[in-house]
Design a protein around this motif. Structure first.
Motif, mmCIF file in Angstrom:
data_model
loop_
_atom_site.group_PDB
_atom_site.id
_atom_site.type_symbol
_atom_site.label_atom_id
_atom_site.label_comp_id
_atom_site.label_asym_id
_atom_site.label_seq_id
_atom_site.Cartn_x
_atom_site.Cartn_y
_atom_site.Cartn_z
ATOM 1 N N MET A 101 0.618 -1.233 -0.054
ATOM 2 C CA MET A 101 -0.114 -0.252 -0.289
ATOM 3 C C MET A 101 1.131 1.015 0.608
ATOM 4 S SD MET A 101 -3.387 0.451 1.955
ATOM 5 C CE MET A 101 -4.637 2.734 2.146
ATOM 6 N N ASP A 102 1.973 1.691 0.750
ATOM 7 C CA ASP A 102 2.725 2.473 0.438
ATOM 8 C C ASP A 102 3.600 2.561 -1.168
ATOM 9 O OD1 ASP A 102 2.617 3.814 2.960
ATOM 10 O OD2 ASP A 102 4.627 2.557 3.565
ATOM 11 N N ASP A 103 3.776 1.184 -1.491
ATOM 12 C CA ASP A 103 4.481 1.485 -2.406
ATOM 13 C C ASP A 103 3.111 2.278 -3.799
ATOM 14 O OD1 ASP A 103 6.205 0.270 -2.106
ATOM 15 O OD2 ASP A 103 5.489 -1.794 -3.439
ATOM 16 N N LEU A 104 1.739 2.057 -3.753
ATOM 17 C CA LEU A 104 0.570 2.243 -4.167
ATOM 18 C C LEU A 104 0.348 3.604 -3.919
ATOM 19 C CD1 LEU A 104 -1.443 1.956 -5.774
ATOM 20 C CD2 LEU A 104 -2.833 1.121 -3.980
ATOM 21 N N THR A 105 0.673 4.783 -2.454
ATOM 22 C CA THR A 105 0.671 5.884 -2.388
ATOM 23 C C THR A 105 1.309 6.307 -2.045
ATOM 24 O OG1 THR A 105 0.889 4.921 0.439
ATOM 25 C CG2 THR A 105 -2.047 4.848 -1.443
ATOM 26 N N ASN A 106 2.771 6.317 -2.527
ATOM 27 C CA ASN A 106 3.416 7.127 -2.197
ATOM 28 C C ASN A 106 3.707 7.301 -0.730
ATOM 29 O OD1 ASN A 106 4.453 7.452 -5.098
ATOM 30 N ND2 ASN A 106 2.578 8.369 -5.266
ATOM 31 N N GLY A 107 4.137 6.109 -0.386
ATOM 32 C CA GLY A 107 4.461 6.086 1.257
ATOM 33 C C GLY A 107 3.559 6.854 2.413
ATOM 34 N N GLN A 108 2.042 6.674 2.483
ATOM 35 C CA GLN A 108 1.233 7.322 2.593
ATOM 36 C C GLN A 108 0.075 6.426 3.109
ATOM 37 O OE1 GLN A 108 -0.351 10.326 0.250
ATOM 38 N NE2 GLN A 108 1.077 11.968 -0.059
ATOM 39 N N ALA A 109 0.540 5.216 3.413
ATOM 40 C CA ALA A 109 -0.579 4.234 3.557
ATOM 41 C C ALA A 109 -1.096 4.817 4.784
ATOM 42 C CB ALA A 109 0.737 2.415 3.810
ATOM 43 N N ALA A 110 0.004 4.734 6.116
ATOM 44 C CA ALA A 110 -0.305 4.564 7.343
ATOM 45 C C ALA A 110 -1.509 6.029 7.928
ATOM 46 C CB ALA A 110 0.189 5.126 8.324
ATOM 47 N N GLN A 111 -0.986 6.985 6.899
ATOM 48 C CA GLN A 111 -1.716 7.970 7.034
ATOM 49 C C GLN A 111 -3.158 8.705 6.741
ATOM 50 O OE1 GLN A 111 0.471 11.394 4.859
ATOM 51 N NE2 GLN A 111 -1.330 12.918 5.062
ATOM 52 N N LEU A 112 -3.429 7.129 5.284
ATOM 53 C CA LEU A 112 -4.336 7.474 4.502
ATOM 54 C C LEU A 112 -4.878 5.500 5.372
ATOM 55 C CD1 LEU A 112 -3.115 7.635 0.844
ATOM 56 C CD2 LEU A 112 -4.163 9.121 2.383
ATOM 57 N N GLY A 113 -4.840 5.198 5.894
ATOM 58 C CA GLY A 113 -5.304 4.320 6.287
ATOM 59 C C GLY A 113 -6.255 3.069 5.465
ATOM 60 N N ARG A 114 -6.889 3.839 4.872
ATOM 61 C CA ARG A 114 -8.370 3.043 3.376
ATOM 62 C C ARG A 114 -8.306 4.097 2.895
ATOM 63 N NH1 ARG A 114 -11.240 -0.827 3.873
ATOM 64 N NH2 ARG A 114 -11.132 -1.896 6.204
ATOM 65 N N ILE A 115 -8.297 3.842 1.325
ATOM 66 C CA ILE A 115 -8.464 4.249 -0.188
ATOM 67 C C ILE A 115 -9.641 3.496 -0.810
ATOM 68 C CG2 ILE A 115 -6.327 5.649 0.211
ATOM 69 C CD1 ILE A 115 -5.018 3.736 -1.808
ATOM 70 N N GLU A 116 -10.227 4.721 -2.206
ATOM 71 C CA GLU A 116 -10.978 4.073 -2.918
ATOM 72 C C GLU A 116 -9.645 3.829 -4.107
ATOM 73 O OE1 GLU A 116 -13.873 2.691 -3.038
ATOM 74 O OE2 GLU A 116 -13.654 3.007 -0.551
ATOM 75 N N ALA A 117 -9.918 2.976 -4.484
ATOM 76 C CA ALA A 117 -9.080 2.677 -6.042
ATOM 77 C C ALA A 117 -10.014 1.803 -7.326
ATOM 78 C CB ALA A 117 -7.943 2.276 -5.401
ATOM 79 N N GLN A 118 -8.832 1.598 -8.135
ATOM 80 C CA GLN A 118 -9.644 0.943 -9.661
ATOM 81 C C GLN A 118 -8.611 0.004 -9.478
ATOM 82 O OE1 GLN A 118 -11.572 2.800 -11.046
ATOM 83 N NE2 GLN A 118 -12.291 3.784 -9.951
ATOM 84 N N PHE A 119 -9.409 -1.007 -10.354
ATOM 85 C CA PHE A 119 -8.694 -2.346 -9.994
ATOM 86 C C PHE A 119 -8.814 -3.407 -11.505
ATOM 87 C CE2 PHE A 119 -12.088 -4.184 -8.333
ATOM 88 C CZ PHE A 119 -12.871 -5.916 -8.530
ATOM 89 N N GLN A 120 -8.232 -4.043 -11.343
ATOM 90 C CA GLN A 120 -8.443 -5.512 -12.143
ATOM 91 C C GLN A 120 -7.374 -6.507 -12.398
ATOM 92 O OE1 GLN A 120 -8.062 -3.047 -16.364
ATOM 93 N NE2 GLN A 120 -6.274 -4.046 -16.382
#
Length: 140
Positions: A112-131
């Motif tokens: 999640m840090d890779d995905l959010t540029n190191g913001q996993a702890a700060q963001l906690g939960r996000i809405e994203a696209q997937f396939q």
């Protein structure tokens, strides 16, 4: 008529390529030494131990880009070992589904840090696209 049918079919096809989903993290997936016996995709005919001989999460191709996915119904699910491209703010990471989660994706914090540029702890939960993508995107 044929043109509008083709456009409609194309739009429907593209719409099905990706969908919105919630993404969170669990540091348990960051533990390279954690036994695969602690996840839904352990053994059984669809299990990662059975299919690949992996014993720990650190053995999984693409580790730490692993996690739980809501499409895994439980132990030995046919969805075990499927690969997903998850996109957030224009960045995509490829994650191997190794476990069940009740909603969306629950990733290793490092993924999640890779995905959010190191913001996993700060963001906690996000809405994203997937396939769902070919498993070679996840190192298989």
């Amino acid at each position: 008529m044929k043109f509008s049918s083709a456009v409609s079919a194309a739009a429907l096809g593209f719409a099905s390529l990706s969908s919105a989903i919630t993404v969170s993290y669990d540091t348990g997936y960051d533990d390279a030494g954690r036994s695969l016996n602690s996840v839904s995709c352990s053994d059984g005919s669809n299990g990662l131990i059975t299919k690949h001989g992996w014993q720990t999460q650190g053995n999984v191709a693409g580790f730490p880009r692993i996690g739980g996915y809501q499409g895994i119904a439980g132990w030995n699910s046919p969805q075990c070992g499927t690969c997903y491209g998850i996109t957030y703010n224009g960045k995509t990471v490829y994650v191997l589904a190794v476990d069940y989660t009740g909603s969306g994706f629950n990733l290793a914090k490092a993924a999640m840090d890779d995905l959010t540029n190191g913001q996993a702890a700060q963001l906690g939960r996000i809405e994203a696209q997937f396939q769902q993508v070919d498993v070679n995107r996840c190192g298989l």
